[in-house]
Design an enzyme around this catalytic site. Sequence first.
Site, PDB file in Angstrom:
ATOM      1  N   SER A 485       0.851  -1.180   0.000  1.00 38.86           N
ATOM      2  CA  SER A 485       0.000   0.000   0.000  1.00 38.86           C
ATOM      3  C   SER A 485       0.896   1.243   0.000  1.00 38.86           C
ATOM      4  CB  SER A 485      -0.953  -0.047   1.200  1.00 38.86           C
ATOM      5  OG  SER A 485      -1.991   0.879   1.034  1.00 38.86           O
ATOM      6  N   HIS A 597      -7.524  -5.598  -1.224  1.00 35.99           N
ATOM      7  CA  HIS A 597      -6.385  -4.877  -0.656  1.00 35.99           C
ATOM      8  C   HIS A 597      -5.853  -5.542   0.613  1.00 35.99           C
ATOM      9  CE1 HIS A 597      -3.865  -1.308  -0.674  1.00 35.99           C
ATOM     10  NE2 HIS A 597      -4.150  -1.060   0.586  1.00 35.99           N
TER      11      HIS A 597
END
Length: 623
Positions: A485, A597
């Site tokens: 991320s 994610h």
Amino acid sequence: MDEKDNTYYAYLYHVNVETKEVTQWTHKKERISSPQWSTDGKYIAFLSNREEDNQVYVLSTSGGEAKKLTKVEKGISSFSWSPCGQKIWFVAPLKEGKTWNDEAEKEENKLPEAYIVDKMKYHADGVGLLPKDTYKQIGYIDIATVEITQFTEGSYNYNLQAISHDGKKLVMGVNREKNQDFSFRQPLLLVDIESKEETVLTDEEGYYGGAAFSKDDKYIAFTGSNRQYQNASHAEVFVYEVSTGSRQVLTEGIDAPVGDYSGGDIQQGASAPDIVWTDGNHLYFQLSTMGDVRLYFASLDGAVYPATAENEHIYGYDIDATGTFSLATISNAIFPGELFKQNLATGERIQLTNFNEALLNELELSEPEAIVYKGAKDWDVHGWLMKPVGYEKGKKYPLIVEIHGGPHTMYANTFFHELQLLAAKGYGVLYVNPRGSHSYSQQFVDAVRGDYGGGDYEDIMAGLDYVLAENDWIDDSRLGVTGGSYGGFMTNWIVGHTNRFKAAVTQRSISNWISFYGVSDIGYYFTEWQIGADMSDITKLWDASPLKYASNVETPLLILHSENDYRCPIEQGQQLYITLKAMGKETSFVRFPQADHNLSRVGLPNLRQTRLDQITSWFEKYI
């Protein structure tokens, strides 16, 4: 985790805090969450996915099979017992014009329908396209008759915060603005259950929640943060006095955020109350401070102080009504976590569970060494250095630099499987909290905004220089770097700005802020919050994009990305891969289906294992 089924199961256990006897109460292959005692202690309710969507089940503590209480089409989001013990309040999605008693629509032979987008907030990571004309409503179910009553209505998403001990009032959160594309607020309302009369507790910019009534119902505590520093603003503890409507901030003297901001990869589904009241109108809450997550005590006269020790992570807790002891799940860097009972006056602890004992007896772990060094602007930066498992003095070892996501999260004094795996593979591991990380000052966590690739990059590289100067066992010719991320963004940035690393692995990363703006579920506001520019300033977005510096990359780079990542969509990895490949760079691209994610935390077990295999094999090949 069940490798054969490639899924996760969670069971309900009972612990006798006096005898320490642990009894397993459920055995079905299911995931149980949010267990709650009834007020009289005769029943326990929980959510279970034993029939796909989460529903509420009630189990008698005297024995017998759990009773399925709800059968709501899209499942229950959350619930709370009514103090009377005769009903359970809940929150669940409901399509406009429908009731929870309507039969579910059959999907068989249903033709695909176009999804008409008319809002900017129309998709979300972990969810996908948001259901149309469907909103979370509050209702309650009578336990005896199983009759459901809808309490809220309208085209708004409600959440249930708390119910008063006398059963007459509740606190709910709802944003009733018509257009919420640029609305980042959640007003809290105190509602009279009989009349539905509403009183505003807070209606300010920012997120507020976690409300809890004091034992005498005279006060309501909640946590939250304004938007002074957008999503980098520290959360505080607020107390509202019901009779006067006055409000005070109990934590304004503490320059650290209320709540748990630690990153990790083993504590799936861990949750903790924002506030717990005790008799005498005292309360407890979590605070992220200096790499720890600690319990803190507060009183209405302004006393605030820590109630648990340093160098650990309190990731779940409750407090008995008298404030005599706590029950807390506690982890540290070499301890995955167990349940403890702690005397709050003396600090004495008793360990109540030993679920990880057999595992720990089989493993050799690396205990991190805490470090503090000077980063950009001569600010102190905190981090940890792990020696490889089996370390022998006089030998040289490779080092991996790990970078956390967020950026407004933190590495903590908690167990992190991936870091221990790398140490077990023979690597030293450096992980630090550069500016932008939580658990330090408001100035520190805010400093990354508008400066991605600036002071944060300097902080990380200064940490590397520091440990190289202080530890002659590190082979400076065999360095690796990885992160996910924001950590993936920084990995991309690093390989475009230095050739010090022999190998790099970027995960669920950002490579191009220009495209990120339009494709991420948060892109159109997060980009401006963090980079300080929108699509009217393409130059600034491009200058902050690692893709711009692809021609500089000489480090072999592995790109890992999830197919269903809506936070950092996979096109971010695709752009970087194709660009590097076209330039003849050493790179590889691994795509993970059925993953979003959160792959490293809650992804399918086989894909999480593949991810770790890819990381370690890449470093083994190039380092």
